[in-house]
Design a protein around this motif. Structure first.
Motif: not given
Lengths: 258, 337, 303
Positions: B96, B98-102
């Motif tokens: 997670y 690099d994901q926006p929801c990280g």
């Protein structure tokens, strides 16, 4: 009598090491009866209270409350079954307010858990306002409502004694154990207390066991009087009978009466 | 009397909650831009100390059970959660990164860990709470001290969590939002508990345990519960602390830490609000003293000398006011000395 | 095995010297004098100065250390505890912890945190006869320390049982108010008790330093706690109890240190690293099982 008794002590004995503080005491108290325990200092009167509450274990004998065996139960369990008490040396929660003294005593009425308390839930709010109303009502009965917000330790002595009785009542007891409620009071206060104690029996359908040195009070309010000396019952009967009993006079004056 | 609908009870508060959350979010975004890492760290430590001290206040101040091993519970929470993160958490959360929801996932994960650390510490609180049933006053104090030291010695010897070298590489998952949020929630929850049947039972026990029992208050149950609740929040603080400093060592949670917390509670005089203020002050004070040390070119930190002096001075000078609130009065017959 | 016993007794002797101060102070004041371990530490440093700066002989250094510690004990009592005589007991306990931290940290600021080498005073060479015939390593130093400890303990017993001030101490322990009403100057007795207990701890500090060859400002904490455990174990307030407890603590610790627990094929857990935890476990167990200690009297709260 035994059938309908609220409190039954059957051959109760309490020992501290080699000392027998209460010796083979048998006593029945009927509902809404007021029985006084009298006797010289060290006769074991307060020990009887402590044995009933479960503070001290019985060496032998049994205690029943409304037919239920309560010997060996922890004090808080005995209290929950409907026994309230006051102490010889006043034991109020001195550092918290008068109102909180009563609300602490009413904690059995609380029907919310810790999480609801932490979140100030609706049940919490409802219960709290109910408890406060009941506490204020009780304080009003005893003329202490103006003191609700004060620290209990700051009240004058006579009011502290009264507050301790109110606090015991707040637990909703069936049986009330009063340990020298008039100690340190002046005659007028004692007179007032006498009326109060009688009215409690009516108002709250109470049964009372009373320890008291003030003979005027004892003779004035009691239905029956039990006299202890060295842990033993030496006489029992109506106040009139006790006043005439030679054994009692001997115990108090220390020499035989001819 | 008809019961008002549920929303009328809760609605006014929603606004407050939303406001607090908005402020916290603002802090979370804004402060890192305004302050350097050093100042941010001090703020985080202050928030942790607020959680720790207000939870200790429940045990020492409200219930009157004198505990000088509170840092031990913090250690349990810190080590438990840090070990999970080091051993598993970093791998779980790697996808997670690099994901926006990280950030949301990380926050949810850390909240889970706060719960875990809190529960682990609460179990420790149960273990310590049980002896409290038989011990009073200074004996209980010494037993809690012993407990804190046992935790330290055990952690020093468990190689799985780094032993004497400490536990390194704990990921920095604590955000200002979570740290300050936890502090606000802790103080609010503890204040509410104080103003409930539960809190009043504890106060009654503090004032006079025998009388409390005679009113039907199960003192064993309530005393244990005070330790369990106090330990839970200390564990939460430990988790947040570990996930901010990224390195923990058994000596971070030793007797000195416990005494620091006692000092805060005593300074706060048992009032939760003052305890929180004292917690912040005691965190900032040594940082100021550190400047003194540099100024005078001292070899060692003088802050402990000053701590100790404050502790003694508070006891000698302000004892009436402070102790009325924090310590149970001496009882007739219970002590002669 | 016998060797372990010798080591245990040596350790127990030092604990006894500290434990006595705890127990006597608790007796007269019902206070856990948390700063007692630091009095022991200061005693060790006074002795260190006497030995290595002023080159005094061993016996003189011990006396100087005892004097210094006694003085410190008196100052602590006057300055920190007497104003709190009628405050809640926990107030005095917190203050005692404060004094303990203060002394530790003043020590750190003045002599630094690093261990200071301690002159052996008496060379720790094993006595040849015992080494050859019983395979026991007992040094002349150990024997001198044990003999000195025994002398101090006997002296203390005589003071407490035979002298007027000793009698007054026992009276104050029994009931301070009654003692005061009987015309005993309780302030003086309490002061004297602090001096006596501190002096003994000061001697213990020198012995400890000589025995382990090092002294540092934090050296008082663990021995102090362990001596306290010993005092509780024996029954706090009881002088023979403190001696017995200290001896038992010495035995338990020496025993645990010699054990090695295998954890897996490669890892082992040495008992010596767990020594400190053991002391606390013993403490908690004693408090739970028999709070009055082995030789103490149980008390009952009046309701």
């Amino acid at each position: 009598m035994a059938e309908s008794a609220l409190l039954e002590l059957a051959s109760c004995t309490v020992r501290f090491g080699g000392l027998t503080a209460v010796d083979d005491l048998t006593l029945d108290v009927a509902p809404q009866e007021l029985v006084s325990l009298i006797g010289p200092n060290g006769a074991g009167k307060t020990t009887v209270f402590n044995a009933i509450m479960g503070v001290y274990p019985l060496a032998s004998g049994g205690i029943r409350l409304a037919g239920r065996d309560i010997a060996g139960l922890a004090p808080h369990r005995v209290a929950k079954l409907g026994v309230g008490r006051t102490f010889q040396n006043i034991r109020l929660f001195k550092g918290i307010t008068v109102l909180d003294n009563l609300r602490a005593a009413m904690h059995q009425d609380g029907d919310y858990d810790l999480l609801r308390a932490a979140a100030r839930s609706r049940t919490w709010a409802a219960t709290e306002s109910r408890l406060e109303a009941r506490a204020m009502e009780l304080l009003a009965v005893f003329g202490l409502e103006a003191r609700a917000g004060e620290l209990a330790g700051g009240l004058p002595y006579g009011e502290q004694r009264r507050l301790e009785i109110v606090r015991a009542l707040a637990t909703g007891p069936r049986l009330l154990l009063l340990d020298e409620p008039a100690a340190g009071m002046n005659p007028a206060e004692t007179q007032h207390l006498m009326g109060l104690i009688r009215s409690l029996i009516e108002r709250y359908s109470l049964t009372i066991l009373l320890i008291e040195h003030d003979m005027k009070l004892v003779m004035g309010v009691s239905d029956r009087v039990v006299v202890l000396n060295y842990g033993r019952e030496i006489a029992a009967g109506t106040p009139q009978e006790i006043a005439r009993d030679p054994a009692v006079i001997e115990a108090y004056l220390g020499e035989p009466v001819h | 009397m008809s019961t008002p609908p549920a929303w009328s009870h809760y609605l006014p508060r929603l606004g407050l909650y939303a406001g607090v959350a908005a402020v916290l979010l603002l802090v979370n975004v804004g402060l890192p831009r305004l302050l350097n890492a050093y100042l941010l760290q001090i703020l985080v430590f202050a928030a942790c100390n607020i959680i720790l001290a207000s939870s200790l206040n429940l045990v020492n101040g409200v219930a009157g059970q004198f505990s000088i091993g509170h840092a031990g519970f913090m250690a349990i929470g810190a080590y438990m959660s840090a070990w999970v993160s080091v051993a598993y958490g970093k791998t779980w959360l790697a996808p997670y990164a690099d994901q926006p929801c990280g950030p949301l996932v990380v926050s949810a994960y850390l909240m889970g860990l706060m719960l875990l650390g809190g529960v682990a510490a609460a179990v420790g609180g149960l273990v310590v709470g049980l002896p409290s049933l038989r011990l009073r006053g200074d004996y209980l104090a010494i037993a809690t001290l012993g407990f804190g030291e046992i935790i330290k010695v055990v952690l020093l010897n468990v190689e799985a969590v780094g032993g004497a070298t400490g536990l390194k590489g704990v990921p920095q998952y604590s955000t200002l939002f979570l740290v300050f949020g936890a502090a606000v929630v802790t103080v609010a929850a503890l204040r509410n508990i104080g103003n409930s049947i539960h809190g009043r039972a504890l106060l009654a026990i503090r004032e006079d345990e025998t009388a409390a029992e005679a009113l039907g208050i199960d003192s064993a149950h309530y005393k244990t519960s005070a330790f369990v609740i106090g330990a839970f929040f200390a564990g939460v603080a430990g988790c947040l602390y570990a996930h901010y400093t990224q390195f923990i060592h058994p000596r971070s949670f030793d007797f000195m830490k416990s005494i620091e917390l006692v000092l805060i509670v005593v300074l706060g005089g048992g009032k939760l609000r003052n305890v929180a203020i004292a917690a912040a002050a005691v965190t900032f004070l040594p940082e100021g003293l550190r400047q003194v040390k540099d100024l005078l070119h001292l070899q060692t930190d003088p802050r402990m000398v000053i701590y100790a002096a404050i502790l003694i001075a508070v006891m000698l000078l302000r004892r009436e006011r402070v102790l009325q609130a924090v310590l149970p009065r001496r009882k007739e017959g219970a002590s002669r000395g | 095995m016998l060797q372990q016993l010798v080591n245990a007794i040596s350790l127990g002797a030092v604990y006894a010297l500290i434990a006595l101060g705890y127990t006597m102070v608790y007796g007269v004041l019902r206070l856990i004098n948390f700063a007692h371990g630091e009095v022991f530490m200061v005693g060790a440093f006074v002795g260190l100065a006497a030995l290595s700066v002023f080159h005094l002989p061993f016996a003189a250094a011990v006396l100087v250390a005892m004097l210094g510690a006694a003085l410190l004990g008196m100052v602590i009592e006057r300055g920190a505890y007497r104003p709190l005589r009628n405050a809640p007991r926990l107030a005095a306990l917190i203050t005692a912890i404060g004094v303990s931290l203060l002394l530790q940290n003043i020590g750190m600021l003045t002599v630094g945190a690093a261990p200071n080498p301690y002159p052996p005073a008496i060379e720790p060479t094993p006595i040849p006869w015992l080494k050859e015939h019983a395979r026991l390593v007992v040094t002349e130093q150990q024997l001198v320390i044990l003999a000195a400890t025994a002398a101090i303990l006997i002296g203390l017993s005589l003071i407490v049982s035979r002298t007027k001030i000793g009698k007054a101490m026992r009276a104050v322990s029994e009931d301070r108010q009654a003692a005061q009403l009987m015309g005993i100057n309780t302030d003086r007795v309490i002061s004297f008790t602090f001096c006596l207990g501190s002096a003994i701890a000061g001697a213990g500090g020198v012995f400890y330093g000589v025995y382990y060859g090092t002294a540092d400002p934090l050296m008082g904490f663990m021995p102090g706690i362990k001596a306290f455990v010993a005092a509780v174990l024996g029954g706090i307030g009881s002088i023979p109890g403190a001696m017995l407890g200290a001896l038992l603590m010495g035995l338990v610790e020496t025993g645990v240190s010699s054990v090695t627990i295998p954890l897996s094929s490669t890892e082992t857990l040495s008992g010596s690293t767990l020594r400190d935890a053991v002391a606390f476990t013993v403490l908690i167990l004693v408090l739970l099982v028999r709070p009055a200690g082995l030789l103490g009297r149980p008390t009952r709260e009046k309701v």
